[in-house]
Design an enzyme around this catalytic site. Structure first.
Site, PDB file in Angstrom:
ATOM      1  N   LYS A  23       0.844  -1.190   0.000  1.00  0.00           N
ATOM      2  CA  LYS A  23       0.000   0.000   0.000  1.00  0.00           C
ATOM      3  C   LYS A  23       0.880   1.240   0.000  1.00  0.00           C
ATOM      4  O   LYS A  23       1.874   1.299   0.745  1.00  0.00           O
ATOM      5  CB  LYS A  23      -0.890   0.010   1.247  1.00  0.00           C
ATOM      6  CG  LYS A  23      -1.996  -1.018   1.200  1.00  0.00           C
ATOM      7  CD  LYS A  23      -3.028  -0.668   0.154  1.00  0.00           C
ATOM      8  CE  LYS A  23      -3.946  -1.832  -0.147  1.00  0.00           C
ATOM      9  NZ  LYS A  23      -4.851  -1.576  -1.267  1.00  0.00           N
TER      10      LYS A  23
ATOM     11  N   ASP B 206      -0.105   0.069  -4.594  1.00  0.00           N
ATOM     12  CA  ASP B 206      -1.514   0.458  -4.745  1.00  0.00           C
ATOM     13  C   ASP B 206      -1.791   1.683  -3.871  1.00  0.00           C
ATOM     14  O   ASP B 206      -1.649   1.610  -2.650  1.00  0.00           O
ATOM     15  CB  ASP B 206      -2.380  -0.723  -4.289  1.00  0.00           C
ATOM     16  CG  ASP B 206      -3.869  -0.467  -4.452  1.00  0.00           C
ATOM     17  OD1 ASP B 206      -4.244   0.609  -4.941  1.00  0.00           O
ATOM     18  OD2 ASP B 206      -4.656  -1.371  -4.089  1.00  0.00           O
TER      19      ASP B 206
ATOM     20  N   GLU C 218      -1.055   0.765  -9.012  1.00  0.00           N
ATOM     21  CA  GLU C 218      -2.511   0.530  -8.983  1.00  0.00           C
ATOM     22  C   GLU C 218      -3.264   1.743  -8.446  1.00  0.00           C
ATOM     23  O   GLU C 218      -2.874   2.316  -7.431  1.00  0.00           O
ATOM     24  CB  GLU C 218      -2.774  -0.692  -8.109  1.00  0.00           C
ATOM     25  CG  GLU C 218      -4.231  -1.091  -8.003  1.00  0.00           C
ATOM     26  CD  GLU C 218      -4.379  -2.476  -7.374  1.00  0.00           C
ATOM     27  OE1 GLU C 218      -3.528  -3.359  -7.622  1.00  0.00           O
ATOM     28  OE2 GLU C 218      -5.338  -2.684  -6.609  1.00  0.00           O
TER      29      GLU C 218
ATOM     30  N   GLU D 183     -10.986  -1.634  -9.921  1.00  0.00           N
ATOM     31  CA  GLU D 183     -11.746  -2.304  -8.862  1.00  0.00           C
ATOM     32  C   GLU D 183     -13.007  -1.536  -8.482  1.00  0.00           C
ATOM     33  O   GLU D 183     -13.917  -2.111  -7.898  1.00  0.00           O
ATOM     34  CB  GLU D 183     -10.868  -2.554  -7.630  1.00  0.00           C
ATOM     35  CG  GLU D 183     -10.450  -1.300  -6.886  1.00  0.00           C
ATOM     36  CD  GLU D 183      -9.496  -1.595  -5.738  1.00  0.00           C
ATOM     37  OE1 GLU D 183      -8.351  -1.985  -6.024  1.00  0.00           O
ATOM     38  OE2 GLU D 183      -9.887  -1.451  -4.584  1.00  0.00           O
TER      39      GLU D 183
ATOM     40  N   ASP E 105     -13.672  -6.450 -10.266  1.00  0.00           N
ATOM     41  CA  ASP E 105     -13.973  -7.372  -9.165  1.00  0.00           C
ATOM     42  C   ASP E 105     -15.213  -8.163  -9.549  1.00  0.00           C
ATOM     43  O   ASP E 105     -16.261  -7.574  -9.836  1.00  0.00           O
ATOM     44  CB  ASP E 105     -14.203  -6.563  -7.879  1.00  0.00           C
ATOM     45  CG  ASP E 105     -14.291  -7.449  -6.659  1.00  0.00           C
ATOM     46  OD1 ASP E 105     -14.996  -8.481  -6.720  1.00  0.00           O
ATOM     47  OD2 ASP E 105     -13.657  -7.131  -5.637  1.00  0.00           O
TER      48      ASP E 105
ATOM     49  N   HIS F 261      -9.709  -7.941  -9.188  1.00  0.00           N
ATOM     50  CA  HIS F 261      -9.535  -7.499  -7.809  1.00  0.00           C
ATOM     51  C   HIS F 261     -10.265  -8.503  -6.921  1.00  0.00           C
ATOM     52  O   HIS F 261     -11.375  -8.931  -7.250  1.00  0.00           O
ATOM     53  CB  HIS F 261     -10.166  -6.103  -7.657  1.00  0.00           C
ATOM     54  CG  HIS F 261     -10.294  -5.621  -6.247  1.00  0.00           C
ATOM     55  ND1 HIS F 261     -11.486  -5.619  -5.554  1.00  0.00           N
ATOM     56  CD2 HIS F 261      -9.363  -5.108  -5.399  1.00  0.00           C
ATOM     57  CE1 HIS F 261     -11.291  -5.105  -4.348  1.00  0.00           C
ATOM     58  NE2 HIS F 261     -10.014  -4.795  -4.226  1.00  0.00           N
TER      59      HIS F 261
ATOM     60  N   GLU G  54      -4.965 -12.175  -7.020  1.00  0.00           N
ATOM     61  CA  GLU G  54      -4.797 -11.373  -5.800  1.00  0.00           C
ATOM     62  C   GLU G  54      -5.199 -12.216  -4.593  1.00  0.00           C
ATOM     63  O   GLU G  54      -6.337 -12.683  -4.498  1.00  0.00           O
ATOM     64  CB  GLU G  54      -5.661 -10.101  -5.856  1.00  0.00           C
ATOM     65  CG  GLU G  54      -5.536  -9.309  -4.566  1.00  0.00           C
ATOM     66  CD  GLU G  54      -5.992  -7.870  -4.665  1.00  0.00           C
ATOM     67  OE1 GLU G  54      -6.839  -7.564  -5.510  1.00  0.00           O
ATOM     68  OE2 GLU G  54      -5.465  -7.053  -3.861  1.00  0.00           O
TER      69      GLU G  54
HETATM   70 MG    MG Z   1      -6.528  -2.026  -5.061  1.00  0.00          MG
END
Ligand code: MG
Length: 383
Positions: free
Chosen positions: A169, A196, A222, A248, A271, A298, A331
């Protein structure tokens, strides 16, 4: 085979250790799971990504009454019936999430009815195993000088478990993000790394971070920018080499077409529990393929969505085709989630960073109904 009953369950669990990302922090997990049951007793399960209590109302009050008694195997016909009946309200957001969970349950159901796996229904497996990347390294409430080495240690732990790829992250603040990106690369010189930001940056910040990602050989960046400004992705991509990934919070083939038309995005991340379900994800994949772009789902939630994504990737044609293709990775969220880890009798098996494609009928994962009761805070039944 007709749809006779639709049940929903809002499942909730509290987390031992809250964790955060660029937007906010979680101290509990919530998910809506849906069971569609036919007049022949065969049922299928799906899940929705998004606020479970709100989506539950959309399923119970709106969609369930409209699809009861329809042919349960007619996945596309049911999808378009739901779409047309809610077109003014479901072009994006909660209603489409509700449709996604119903659609996923219908794919599971169809597989069970025909004794075929979802990957069989999607056209057949091209691989038995799907490589995973570990999603983790979320922020915690700690001073940055303590947090940074903790995140590096977490990542090293995944490498020791056999993961050859992982995603960190970023988006806390650009100074910290830069230090983290560099520290991760120094600690894991041979690992595929992605970052991301969950749409935390403006264009100048994203350009600065993309440069650091380029210098440290990251594989994708991302959600660098707000999904409201797809034209900025093109401007960012023109300034960097790292692939821009997003999607996503996008939905339907129509939403993804606009995203693709704006340019700049090299990896789509719909997703399956939100974009319109497996039915719509296949259409989005076809649309992306026509532009030479891959789609990797996602995944955030429980085993149902994880299994759906595993089947989806098992059936993927990698753009561009070649004898030794670029791997499309699943993922695999490694944060605390009892709804993923303590709810199921049969799960997607992951060993040494590789997910085995479930071989059972339908999605190939099975909820433990006793455990379901432990997490169930609100159930509905429509018949
Ligand atoms: Mg993400």
């Amino acid at each position: 085979m007709k749809i006779e009953c639709i049940k929903t369950h809002h499942l909730r669990c509290h987390l031992e250790q809250p964790f955060g990302f660029s937007q906010w922090a979680y101290n509990q997990r919530n998910v809506l799971v849906i069971e569609v049951i036919t007049d022949q007793g065969i049922s299928g399960w799906g899940e929705c990504y998004g606020p479970a209590d709100v989506i539950q109302a959309a399923v119970e009050k709106f969609y369930a009454p409209r699809i009861l008694s329809m042919n349960a195997l007619s996945t596309d016909a049911i999808w378009h019936h739901m779409w047309r009946s809610s077109l003014d309200f479901a072009r994006s957001g909660i209603m489409m999430s509700a449709m996604s969970g119903i659609d996923m349950a219908l794919w599971d159901l169809k597989g069970k009815a025909l004794n075929l796996s979802v990957s069989d229904l999607m056209g057949g497996k091209q691989r038995e195993q799907v490589p995973c990347y570990a999603t983790g390294m979320y922020f915690r409430d700690a001073p940055e000088e303590i947090l940074l080495p903790e995140l590096v240690a977490e990542a090293k732990g995944y490498a020791e478990e056999g993961y050859q790829a992982m995603k960190i992250k970023v988006g806390k603040n650009p100074d910290f993000d830069e230090k983290l990106i560099i520290a991760m690369r120094e600690a894991l010189p041979n690992t595929l790394l992605a970052a991301d930001s969950n749409h935390a940056y403006d264009l100048s910040e994203a350009t600065r971070i993309a440069k650091v990602l380029d210098e440290n050989n990251y594989i994708w960046f991302e959600e660098p920018l707000s999904p409201e400004h797809p034209e900025l992705f093109r401007q960012l991509q023109d300034k960097c080499t790292v692939a821009i990934a997003t999607g996503e919070c996008e939905q339907t083939r129509f939403g993804f077409k606009k995203l693709l038309d704006a340019g700049g995005v090299q990896l789509l991340q719909a997703d399956l529990a939100y974009c319109g379900g497996p039915s719509e994800a296949l259409k989005i994949r076809t649309l992306a393929s026509a532009q030479g772009i891959n789609m990797i789902p996602h995944v955030w939630g429980t085993q149902l969505n994880l299994a759906a994504a595993t089947h989806f990737l098992a059936t993927a044609y990698h753009e561009p085709g070649r004898a030794e293709p670029k791997e499309l990775m699943l993922e695999y969220d490694r944060t605390e989630n009892p709804l993923r880890d303590n709810l199921y009798k049969t799960i997607v098996s992951v060993n040494n960073g590789q997910a085995s494609v479930p071989t059972g009928a339908g999605l190939g994962v099975e909820i433990d109904l006793d455990q379901l009761k432990e997490f169930d805070i609100c159930a509905t039944e429509s018949k």
